[in-house]
Scaffold this motif. Structure first.
Motif, PDB file in Angstrom:
ATOM      1  N   GLY A   1     -28.610 -19.324 -90.892  1.00 38.01           N
ATOM      2  CA  GLY A   1     -27.587 -20.367 -90.847  1.00 38.01           C
ATOM      3  C   GLY A   1     -26.544 -20.099 -89.782  1.00 38.01           C
ATOM      4  O   GLY A   1     -26.104 -21.017 -89.074  1.00 38.01           O
ATOM      5  N   GLN A   2     -26.154 -18.818 -89.622  1.00 39.02           N
ATOM      6  CA  GLN A   2     -25.165 -18.464 -88.602  1.00 39.02           C
ATOM      7  C   GLN A   2     -25.691 -18.707 -87.190  1.00 39.02           C
ATOM      8  O   GLN A   2     -24.954 -19.173 -86.313  1.00 39.02           O
ATOM      9  CB  GLN A   2     -24.750 -17.004 -88.780  1.00 39.02           C
ATOM     10  CG  GLN A   2     -23.906 -16.760 -90.017  1.00 39.02           C
ATOM     11  CD  GLN A   2     -23.630 -15.303 -90.278  1.00 39.02           C
ATOM     12  OE1 GLN A   2     -24.394 -14.427 -89.867  1.00 39.02           O
ATOM     13  NE2 GLN A   2     -22.556 -15.004 -90.990  1.00 39.02           N
ATOM     14  N   CYS A   3     -26.982 -18.410 -86.975  1.00 39.34           N
ATOM     15  CA  CYS A   3     -27.582 -18.665 -85.658  1.00 39.34           C
ATOM     16  C   CYS A   3     -27.666 -20.162 -85.382  1.00 39.34           C
ATOM     17  O   CYS A   3     -27.434 -20.622 -84.251  1.00 39.34           O
ATOM     18  CB  CYS A   3     -28.979 -18.039 -85.587  1.00 39.34           C
ATOM     19  SG  CYS A   3     -28.981 -16.243 -85.515  1.00 39.34           S
ATOM     20  N   MET A   4     -27.979 -20.945 -86.409  1.00 44.02           N
ATOM     21  CA  MET A   4     -28.013 -22.402 -86.244  1.00 44.02           C
ATOM     22  C   MET A   4     -26.621 -22.943 -85.914  1.00 44.02           C
ATOM     23  O   MET A   4     -26.476 -23.845 -85.075  1.00 44.02           O
ATOM     24  CB  MET A   4     -28.532 -23.061 -87.525  1.00 44.02           C
ATOM     25  CG  MET A   4     -30.021 -22.908 -87.746  1.00 44.02           C
ATOM     26  SD  MET A   4     -30.559 -23.776 -89.239  1.00 44.02           S
ATOM     27  CE  MET A   4     -32.346 -23.610 -89.087  1.00 44.02           C
ATOM     28  N   LYS A   5     -25.612 -22.387 -86.565  1.00 44.88           N
ATOM     29  CA  LYS A   5     -24.234 -22.823 -86.289  1.00 44.88           C
ATOM     30  C   LYS A   5     -23.846 -22.490 -84.854  1.00 44.88           C
ATOM     31  O   LYS A   5     -23.158 -23.280 -84.187  1.00 44.88           O
ATOM     32  CB  LYS A   5     -23.271 -22.153 -87.271  1.00 44.88           C
ATOM     33  CG  LYS A   5     -21.824 -22.612 -87.087  1.00 44.88           C
ATOM     34  CD  LYS A   5     -20.873 -21.844 -87.988  1.00 44.88           C
ATOM     35  CE  LYS A   5     -19.433 -22.224 -87.679  1.00 44.88           C
ATOM     36  NZ  LYS A   5     -18.446 -21.421 -88.436  1.00 44.88           N
TER      37      LYS A   5
ATOM     38  N   ASN B   1     -16.189 -28.646 -80.902  1.00 42.29           N
ATOM     39  CA  ASN B   1     -15.279 -28.972 -82.005  1.00 42.29           C
ATOM     40  C   ASN B   1     -16.032 -29.649 -83.151  1.00 42.29           C
ATOM     41  O   ASN B   1     -15.481 -30.490 -83.862  1.00 42.29           O
ATOM     42  CB  ASN B   1     -14.152 -29.886 -81.503  1.00 42.29           C
ATOM     43  CG  ASN B   1     -13.298 -29.215 -80.446  1.00 42.29           C
ATOM     44  OD1 ASN B   1     -12.900 -28.065 -80.602  1.00 42.29           O
ATOM     45  ND2 ASN B   1     -13.034 -29.928 -79.349  1.00 42.29           N
ATOM     46  N   GLY B   2     -17.284 -29.285 -83.317  1.00 41.66           N
ATOM     47  CA  GLY B   2     -18.106 -29.899 -84.355  1.00 41.66           C
ATOM     48  C   GLY B   2     -17.555 -29.656 -85.748  1.00 41.66           C
ATOM     49  O   GLY B   2     -16.895 -28.654 -86.008  1.00 41.66           O
ATOM     50  N   SER B   3     -17.850 -30.581 -86.650  1.00 45.41           N
ATOM     51  CA  SER B   3     -17.269 -30.531 -88.003  1.00 45.41           C
ATOM     52  C   SER B   3     -18.217 -29.935 -89.044  1.00 45.41           C
ATOM     53  O   SER B   3     -17.822 -29.701 -90.191  1.00 45.41           O
ATOM     54  CB  SER B   3     -16.870 -31.940 -88.446  1.00 45.41           C
ATOM     55  OG  SER B   3     -18.009 -32.803 -88.448  1.00 45.41           O
ATOM     56  N   MET B   4     -19.476 -29.679 -88.684  1.00 42.73           N
ATOM     57  CA  MET B   4     -20.415 -29.130 -89.662  1.00 42.73           C
ATOM     58  C   MET B   4     -20.024 -27.702 -90.051  1.00 42.73           C
ATOM     59  O   MET B   4     -19.577 -26.920 -89.217  1.00 42.73           O
ATOM     60  CB  MET B   4     -21.848 -29.145 -89.112  1.00 42.73           C
ATOM     61  CG  MET B   4     -22.456 -30.538 -89.029  1.00 42.73           C
ATOM     62  SD  MET B   4     -24.195 -30.516 -88.516  1.00 42.73           S
ATOM     63  CE  MET B   4     -24.977 -29.813 -89.986  1.00 42.73           C
TER      64      MET B   4
ATOM     65  N   PHE C   1     -18.098 -20.366-100.110  1.00 39.19           N
ATOM     66  CA  PHE C   1     -18.487 -21.380 -99.126  1.00 39.19           C
ATOM     67  C   PHE C   1     -17.564 -21.358 -97.892  1.00 39.19           C
ATOM     68  O   PHE C   1     -17.287 -22.388 -97.279  1.00 39.19           O
ATOM     69  CB  PHE C   1     -18.476 -22.794 -99.740  1.00 39.19           C
ATOM     70  CG  PHE C   1     -19.472 -22.960-100.858  1.00 39.19           C
ATOM     71  CD1 PHE C   1     -20.821 -23.148-100.576  1.00 39.19           C
ATOM     72  CD2 PHE C   1     -19.074 -22.918-102.191  1.00 39.19           C
ATOM     73  CE1 PHE C   1     -21.751 -23.291-101.604  1.00 39.19           C
ATOM     74  CE2 PHE C   1     -19.986 -23.062-103.214  1.00 39.19           C
ATOM     75  CZ  PHE C   1     -21.323 -23.247-102.916  1.00 39.19           C
ATOM     76  N   ALA C   2     -17.086 -20.161 -97.523  1.00 40.86           N
ATOM     77  CA  ALA C   2     -16.206 -20.035 -96.350  1.00 40.86           C
ATOM     78  C   ALA C   2     -16.981 -20.395 -95.080  1.00 40.86           C
ATOM     79  O   ALA C   2     -18.172 -20.106 -94.951  1.00 40.86           O
ATOM     80  CB  ALA C   2     -15.662 -18.608 -96.259  1.00 40.86           C
ATOM     81  N   ASN C   3     -16.285 -20.972 -94.129  1.00 43.58           N
ATOM     82  CA  ASN C   3     -16.907 -21.371 -92.871  1.00 43.58           C
ATOM     83  C   ASN C   3     -16.606 -20.313 -91.821  1.00 43.58           C
ATOM     84  O   ASN C   3     -15.766 -20.496 -90.951  1.00 43.58           O
ATOM     85  CB  ASN C   3     -16.373 -22.739 -92.433  1.00 43.58           C
ATOM     86  CG  ASN C   3     -17.073 -23.255 -91.183  1.00 43.58           C
ATOM     87  OD1 ASN C   3     -18.276 -23.050 -91.000  1.00 43.58           O
ATOM     88  ND2 ASN C   3     -16.313 -23.893 -90.303  1.00 43.58           N
ATOM     89  N   VAL C   4     -17.316 -19.166 -91.923  1.00 40.34           N
ATOM     90  CA  VAL C   4     -17.018 -18.052 -91.017  1.00 40.34           C
ATOM     91  C   VAL C   4     -17.898 -18.119 -89.774  1.00 40.34           C
ATOM     92  O   VAL C   4     -18.910 -18.791 -89.737  1.00 40.34           O
ATOM     93  CB  VAL C   4     -17.240 -16.708 -91.738  1.00 40.34           C
ATOM     94  CG1 VAL C   4     -16.224 -16.568 -92.848  1.00 40.34           C
ATOM     95  CG2 VAL C   4     -18.656 -16.579 -92.283  1.00 40.34           C
TER      96      VAL C   4
END
Length: 449
Positions: free
Chosen positions: A136-140, A149-152, A446-449
């Motif tokens: 998931g981190q690599c996809m982000k 500035n994406g919101s996902m 569910f932190a957005n790190v």
């Protein structure tokens, strides 16, 4: 005696009617030593190797390189000892297909059920969670390259990766992964080459002086050393050697050694090139994942297509690694819910397989999405799990099985390895708990790190 024992090994896997559903359907003994090499490489040479430059920031040049070399020699030695023990029991007509079976046979009833089995399950399922989070981190990272500035949020990408794992989890047996794991071997070489080339390029083009000093006060430095040792031990960790050897068609003699030679050739190429080039380029600024050093405040130091390609290679191999570490879970689920007397692809077995494996992946994905700081927890799992399974138990099993003379070198080498790594496991666990307590104030579900 050898001439009599050899046919028994052939018979050990021939009578499938005596096997439970987990052994019969998931741990099929049909592979060659080449396939074994693919499985071993995928289970060990995985994206966590990209954290090796970070481990070197706590150890420095001499300590870091020494720990890498010692880790390689000790694990290669331990895995070969484990293989020899498995071969010995196979020649006696008692082929063991699981780690917990070995523990029951060698250490006595209860060890497999209450110690080795739970530890192995924790390690393997923890690896699946870690792979899902890292995917998931690599996809982000890929997303933010195109949408600064994406919101996902991170958890959304974790769920997307979990969707890919839902499909891969349905692959019926460990042996069925052999072609995927061949591709995985190529992928690990590819992203390691990319990471090494990128580090060298950035290191050469940067005008900033490189700082290789170890940061922090004395206490931080001491705990940092043990954290780094835990990272390196986890990177070399496997935890499923018996299950991988179970996929080899009889006779098994000598095949695991060849597979390990394939695996450790890849390790020599990837681990050392990534660790040395990454630490050389970034010094004590090397981050937990070296790919993070390639982008600063949203500004990439390399062409976007190159970072995109490296992350795609990493994501694809992560899916294969997670597929390998799902196998012990799949084996337990199959043994519990499947009927060994029915055909593997009968409705009686397919429906429970799809439902149970899907639930397993959904739970792992949920944990990864909820706990994006899982790296701290994984260090604790590594100390409690990988060190006993990969450094301590193999030498104990060997000494108890073959009973080498107390005057022999092998006996004392094994005793030394077991003693040293028992102490290191305890101290690494304490260091991991300390790190969790230090980072605890920043933890948020569910932190957005």
């Amino acid at each position: 005696m050898g001439a009599v024992a050899a046919p028994k090994e052939e018979e050990a896997t021939a009578d499938e009617n005596n096997l439970d559903a987990g052994a019969r359907f998931v741990l099929k003994s049909k592979g060659s030593w080449v396939h074994c090499g693919y499985h071993l490489t995928t289970s060990i040479v995985a994206p966590p190797l990209l954290s090796l430059p970070y481990a070197l920031t706590f150890l420095g040049w001499s300590g870091g390189v020494c720990c890498l070399i010692i880790g390689a020699f000790v694990t290669f030695y331990s895995y070969n000892l484990l293989s020899l023990v498995l071969e010995h029991h196979a020649l006696l007509g008692r082929r063991q297909l699981r780690f917990r079976d070995m523990a029951n046979q060698i250490l006595g009833p209860g060890w497999g059920k209450y110690f080795v089995g739970p530890i192995q399950f924790m390690v393997c399922y923890g690896a699946v969670v870690a792979c899902t989070l890292l995917g998931g981190q690599c996809m982000k990272t890929i997303y933010l390259l195109s949408e600064t500035n994406g919101s996902m949020k991170l958890y959304e990408f974790v769920i997307i990766f979990g969707g890919l794992m839902l499909i891969l989890a349905q692959i019926p047996s460990f042996h069925s992964l052999r072609h995927i794991n061949l591709v995985s071997l190529v992928l690990c070489l590819a992203y390691s080459a990319c990471a090494t080339a990128a580090s060298i390029h950035i290191g050469n083009s940067s005008n900033e002086p490189k700082d290789y000093s170890i940061k922090g006060d004395t206490q931080d430095k001491v705990f940092g050393v043990f954290n780094a040792i835990a990272i390196i031990a986890t990177t070399y960790g496997n935890g499923i050697i018996p299950e991988i050897q179970a996929t080899i068609a009889a006779p098994v003699k000598g095949k695991m050694f060849k597979g390990l030679c394939v695996c450790y050739t890849v390790i020599a190429v990837t681990f050392f090139s990534v660790a040395i080039s990454g630490y050389w380029a970034f010094g004590n600024q090397a981050q937990g994942l070296i790919l993070s050093n390639f982008v600063s405040h949203g500004n990439p130091f390399l062409p976007k297509w190159f970072i995109l390609m490296t992350n795609i290679f990493t994501i694809l191999q992560l899916s294969a690694v997670a597929g390998v570490y799902l196998q012990p879970t799949n084996e337990v689920l199959e043994r519990t819910f499947a009927d060994p007397k029915s055909k593997e692809f009968s409705a009686r077995n397919v429906i429970p397989r799809v439902v149970s494996r899907s639930l397993s992946v959904i739970i792992a994905t949920t944990i990864a999405a909820m706990l994006p700081f899982f790296g701290d927890i994984n260090a604790l799992i590594g100390a409690f799990g990988f060190m006993p399974l990969d450094f301590i138990l193999p030498v104990v099993f060997y000494n108890l099985t073959f009973k080498p003379s107390k005057r022999s070198l092998v006996f004392w080498v094994n005793i030394t390895i077991a003693s040293v790594f028992s102490v290191l496991a305890v101290i690494a666990a304490i260091a991991a708990v300390r790190q969790i307590s230090l980072d605890g104030k920043t933890y948020r579900l569910f932190a957005n790190v």
